[in-house]
Motif scaffolding. Structure first.
Motif, PDB file in Angstrom:
ATOM      1  N   ALA A 133       0.831  -1.209   0.000  1.00  9.94           N
ATOM      2  CA  ALA A 133       0.000   0.000   0.000  1.00  9.94           C
ATOM      3  C   ALA A 133       0.866   1.260   0.000  1.00  9.94           C
ATOM      4  O   ALA A 133       0.627   2.207  -0.764  1.00  9.94           O
ATOM      5  CB  ALA A 133      -0.936  -0.003   1.214  1.00  9.94           C
ATOM      6  N   ARG A 134       1.894   1.269   0.830  1.00  5.16           N
ATOM      7  CA  ARG A 134       2.739   2.465   0.953  1.00  5.16           C
ATOM      8  C   ARG A 134       3.601   2.698  -0.280  1.00  5.16           C
ATOM      9  O   ARG A 134       4.070   3.806  -0.512  1.00  5.16           O
ATOM     10  CB  ARG A 134       3.632   2.351   2.186  1.00  5.16           C
ATOM     11  N   GLY A 135       3.795   1.644  -1.088  1.00  9.73           N
ATOM     12  CA  GLY A 135       4.605   1.774  -2.290  1.00  9.73           C
ATOM     13  C   GLY A 135       3.839   2.248  -3.513  1.00  9.73           C
ATOM     14  O   GLY A 135       4.440   2.495  -4.560  1.00  9.73           O
ATOM     15  N   LEU A 136       2.526   2.392  -3.393  1.00  9.95           N
ATOM     16  CA  LEU A 136       1.731   2.843  -4.534  1.00  9.95           C
ATOM     17  C   LEU A 136       2.010   4.308  -4.837  1.00  9.95           C
ATOM     18  O   LEU A 136       2.284   5.112  -3.946  1.00  9.95           O
ATOM     19  CB  LEU A 136       0.238   2.641  -4.253  1.00  9.95           C
ATOM     20  N   TYR A 137       1.865   4.652  -6.112  1.00  2.56           N
ATOM     21  CA  TYR A 137       2.166   6.011  -6.563  1.00  2.56           C
ATOM     22  C   TYR A 137       1.327   7.057  -5.847  1.00  2.56           C
ATOM     23  O   TYR A 137       1.790   8.181  -5.590  1.00  2.56           O
ATOM     24  CB  TYR A 137       1.945   6.100  -8.076  1.00  2.56           C
ATOM     25  N   ILE A 138       0.112   6.698  -5.469  1.00  2.00           N
ATOM     26  CA  ILE A 138      -0.791   7.682  -4.861  1.00  2.00           C
ATOM     27  C   ILE A 138      -0.233   8.234  -3.552  1.00  2.00           C
ATOM     28  O   ILE A 138      -0.544   9.358  -3.163  1.00  2.00           O
ATOM     29  CB  ILE A 138      -2.195   7.071  -4.651  1.00  2.00           C
ATOM     30  N   THR A 139       0.601   7.470  -2.855  1.00  4.62           N
ATOM     31  CA  THR A 139       1.163   7.965  -1.596  1.00  4.62           C
ATOM     32  C   THR A 139       2.210   9.053  -1.841  1.00  4.62           C
ATOM     33  O   THR A 139       2.486   9.849  -0.942  1.00  4.62           O
ATOM     34  CB  THR A 139       1.811   6.829  -0.789  1.00  4.62           C
ATOM     35  N   ARG A 140       2.781   9.067  -3.039  1.00  9.50           N
ATOM     36  CA  ARG A 140       3.723  10.143  -3.379  1.00  9.50           C
ATOM     37  C   ARG A 140       2.987  11.351  -3.932  1.00  9.50           C
ATOM     38  O   ARG A 140       3.440  12.488  -3.770  1.00  9.50           O
ATOM     39  CB  ARG A 140       4.754   9.635  -4.394  1.00  9.50           C
ATOM     40  N   ARG A 141       1.861  11.109  -4.564  1.00 12.20           N
ATOM     41  CA  ARG A 141       1.082  12.202  -5.132  1.00 12.20           C
ATOM     42  C   ARG A 141       0.281  12.939  -4.060  1.00 12.20           C
ATOM     43  O   ARG A 141       0.101  14.156  -4.137  1.00 12.20           O
ATOM     44  CB  ARG A 141       0.128  11.640  -6.194  1.00 12.20           C
ATOM     45  N   ASP A 142      -0.220  12.209  -3.066  1.00 12.68           N
ATOM     46  CA  ASP A 142      -1.074  12.799  -2.033  1.00 12.68           C
ATOM     47  C   ASP A 142      -0.563  12.381  -0.651  1.00 12.68           C
ATOM     48  O   ASP A 142      -0.703  11.219  -0.253  1.00 12.68           O
ATOM     49  CB  ASP A 142      -2.523  12.331  -2.226  1.00 12.68           C
ATOM     50  N   PRO A 143       0.003  13.317   0.114  1.00 11.23           N
ATOM     51  CA  PRO A 143       0.541  12.975   1.439  1.00 11.23           C
ATOM     52  C   PRO A 143      -0.495  12.399   2.401  1.00 11.23           C
ATOM     53  O   PRO A 143      -0.122  11.724   3.365  1.00 11.23           O
ATOM     54  CB  PRO A 143       1.075  14.320   1.956  1.00 11.23           C
ATOM     55  N   MET A 144      -1.790  12.635   2.155  1.00 15.54           N
ATOM     56  CA  MET A 144      -2.796  12.086   3.063  1.00 15.54           C
ATOM     57  C   MET A 144      -2.793  10.565   3.023  1.00 15.54           C
ATOM     58  O   MET A 144      -2.961   9.900   4.048  1.00 15.54           O
ATOM     59  CB  MET A 144      -4.179  12.624   2.699  1.00 15.54           C
ATOM     60  N   PHE A 145      -2.594   9.990   1.842  1.00 13.07           N
ATOM     61  CA  PHE A 145      -2.476   8.539   1.745  1.00 13.07           C
ATOM     62  C   PHE A 145      -1.191   8.055   2.405  1.00 13.07           C
ATOM     63  O   PHE A 145      -1.174   7.003   3.043  1.00 13.07           O
ATOM     64  CB  PHE A 145      -2.534   8.098   0.280  1.00 13.07           C
ATOM     65  N   ALA A 146      -0.115   8.826   2.242  1.00  7.79           N
ATOM     66  CA  ALA A 146       1.140   8.472   2.904  1.00  7.79           C
ATOM     67  C   ALA A 146       0.965   8.474   4.415  1.00  7.79           C
ATOM     68  O   ALA A 146       1.474   7.586   5.118  1.00  7.79           O
ATOM     69  CB  ALA A 146       2.237   9.450   2.492  1.00  7.79           C
ATOM     70  N   CYS A 147       0.239   9.464   4.936  1.00 12.39           N
ATOM     71  CA  CYS A 147      -0.034   9.542   6.374  1.00 12.39           C
ATOM     72  C   CYS A 147      -0.716   8.274   6.860  1.00 12.39           C
ATOM     73  O   CYS A 147      -0.292   7.655   7.852  1.00 12.39           O
ATOM     74  CB  CYS A 147      -0.885  10.776   6.672  1.00 12.39           C
ATOM     75  N   LEU A 148      -1.763   7.867   6.154  1.00 17.90           N
ATOM     76  CA  LEU A 148      -2.512   6.683   6.565  1.00 17.90           C
ATOM     77  C   LEU A 148      -1.653   5.425   6.467  1.00 17.90           C
ATOM     78  O   LEU A 148      -1.707   4.548   7.340  1.00 17.90           O
ATOM     79  CB  LEU A 148      -3.766   6.547   5.703  1.00 17.90           C
ATOM     80  N   GLY A 149      -0.826   5.341   5.415  1.00 19.58           N
ATOM     81  CA  GLY A 149       0.049   4.182   5.268  1.00 19.58           C
ATOM     82  C   GLY A 149       1.054   4.078   6.405  1.00 19.58           C
ATOM     83  O   GLY A 149       1.271   2.995   6.972  1.00 19.58           O
ATOM     84  N   HIS A 150       1.691   5.194   6.776  1.00 18.18           N
ATOM     85  CA  HIS A 150       2.660   5.184   7.883  1.00 18.18           C
ATOM     86  C   HIS A 150       1.975   4.870   9.208  1.00 18.18           C
ATOM     87  O   HIS A 150       2.526   4.131  10.046  1.00 18.18           O
ATOM     88  CB  HIS A 150       3.363   6.541   7.978  1.00 18.18           C
ATOM     89  N   ALA A 151       0.785   5.431   9.425  1.00 17.01           N
ATOM     90  CA  ALA A 151       0.079   5.210  10.686  1.00 17.01           C
ATOM     91  C   ALA A 151      -0.314   3.747  10.854  1.00 17.01           C
ATOM     92  O   ALA A 151      -0.189   3.172  11.949  1.00 17.01           O
ATOM     93  CB  ALA A 151      -1.160   6.106  10.755  1.00 17.01           C
TER      94      ALA A 151
END
Length: 426
Positions: free
Chosen positions: A251-269
């Motif tokens: 999940a954290r490796g998907l492109y969307i986590t680089r495009r939108d930090p909100m997805f990155a936040c959820l992935g890290h959490a």
């Protein structure tokens, strides 16, 4: 030669919500699938088609357009070389009626080109997708209120089938078909989550495999993220941290986590919550710091899927930090995150509120405050305590811990009487 505007193409674009640039991008992708090389079209290319300056695009472009729209080139208003197209008469009727008539004529032309003499098939459009997305919002709302219920799982699975059935119900553009696969994947992911939340893990795995296949066909990065992130949560609840971490990494490796930090936040959490199972305090804190940094960078005003609401509020980060610190035995920190999560959660998120209330009670009990912990646990609504599998299990664990730490005290008696009362109403 006088140019005549291609009103058929304009009507199709209007009906399917395409701008010149978005149609050019879709055609370029379709051309790459056909030839192995991306097309070189941009918004000016589409404007040339609409204006009539280009009346008959090259063969690869025509085929790509047909793949994107689901219609033959002639039905899209293009004219083969050597033929003529007369200019349309000046409009004398209501413009909206004319557009509807024209769009209906496009679908009829497509059917006639495919099978002369037969009735026109139904045209599946974005209005069908919008209807399904409205139903998806209803499923999410039910999950926020109740969570884990078999009825939610069954409704979501049935709606996934409904979205797939539309694929065979008539003609549709590539954009609409991708959106239908996305809808089906969304419903399956909700069925998967309901099964996870209800501790029906074998059923969750079945939904997960179906959801993953549908998400791949849709190309929707957001729903791919949701499915893999839910897979991580499922394995975390099953006590399989290695599998949970691996799913979270996808999940954290998907492109969307680089495009939108909100997805990155959820992935890290969610990674932090899983790392709590490993006992690695430093790794948990690093993940939570990354999640907070991503949340700070995120544009909270962007439109995002309805299931992201708690992440956008910051409530999901606090919830997952609570889960991580509770696992690590950092009970004071867990209590602080519990209070913040309960403040941030929206009123309709009753399932999450019940879960975090029980977690708060556990944190208070672990710090030796049995009275406060019991008072907190008694705030959980009776319907959540009896009808939600996770909440029921967590309250049972709380009762066992309370009896072990405060055996024979009036507080234990109070809790036993209270628990018996809400079980009697189940």
């Amino acid at each position: 030669m006088e140019t005549v505007r291609n009103t058929a193409l304009e009507a199709w674009m209007d009906e399917n919500g395409h701008s010149s640039n978005s149609l050019a991008e879709a055609v370029n992708r379709a051309q790459e699938r056909l030839t192995g090389r991306p097309g070189g079209h941009d918004g000016s290319s589409v404007r040339a088609w609409k204006s009539g300056r280009i009346r008959w695009p090259k063969s690869a472009t025509r085929k790509a357009l047909e793949d994107v729209t689901g219609l033959p080139a002639i039905a899209l208003g293009f004219v083969p070389r050597g033929r003529t197209r007369s200019a349309p008469a000046p409009p004398q009727e209501d413009p909206d009626m004319k557009r509807r008539t024209l769009v209906g004529g496009i679908a009829a032309a497509a059917a006639a080109a495919a099978a002369p003499g037969t009735a026109a098939p139904r045209r599946i459009g974005m209005s069908d997708v919008d209807r399904l997305q409205h139903r998806f919002a209803e499923i999410i709302a039910s999950d926020h209120r109740h969570g884990g219920q078999l009825g939610i799982e069954q409704r979501a699975a049935a709606l996934a089938d409904e979205a797939l059935n539309l694929q065979n119900a008539g003609s549709a553009s590539q954009r609409v078909r991708s959106s239908l696969y996305s809808c089906a994947a969304s419903f399956r992911s909700s069925a998967m989550w309901a099964a996870i939340d209800g501790r029906r893990y074998d059923d969750a795995k079945v939904h997960m495999r179906e959801a993953q296949a549908l998400a791949e066909m849709s190309g929707d990065q957001a729903i791919k993220f949701r499915i893999w992130s839910h897979a991580g949560t499922m394995y975390r609840h099953m006590g399989r941290p290695a599998d949970a971490l691996a799913a979270n990494d996808v999940a954290r490796g998907l492109y969307i986590t680089r495009r939108d930090p909100m997805f990155a936040c959820l992935g890290h959490a969610r990674q932090a919550a899983t790392l709590g199972l490993t006992g690695d305090t430093a790794a948990v804190q690093r993940a939570l710091d990354c999640a907070q940094d991503a949340l700070d960078r995120a544009n909270r005003g962007l439109a995002r899927p309805v299931w992201m609401a708690a992440a956008c509020d910051g409530a999901e980060l606090e919830t997952l930090a609570l889960a991580a610190h509770l696992r690590l035995g950092n009970f004071e920190q867990a209590e602080a995150h519990a209070h913040r999560s309960l403040t941030l959660l929206r009123p309709q998120m009753q399932r999450d509120r019940a879960i975090n209330t029980v977690r708060l009670a556990h944190a208070q009990l672990a710090q030796g405050d049995a009275d406060a912990a019991t008072a907190t646990a008694m705030k959980v609504p009776a319907d959540a305590a009896t009808q939600h599998a996770r909440v029921s299990r967590m309250l049972q664990d709380f009762g066992a811990a309370l009896r072990a730490t405060a055996h024979g005290s009036p507080t234990v008696k109070t809790w036993i009487e209270y628990a018996a009362a809400w079980r009697a109403t189940a």
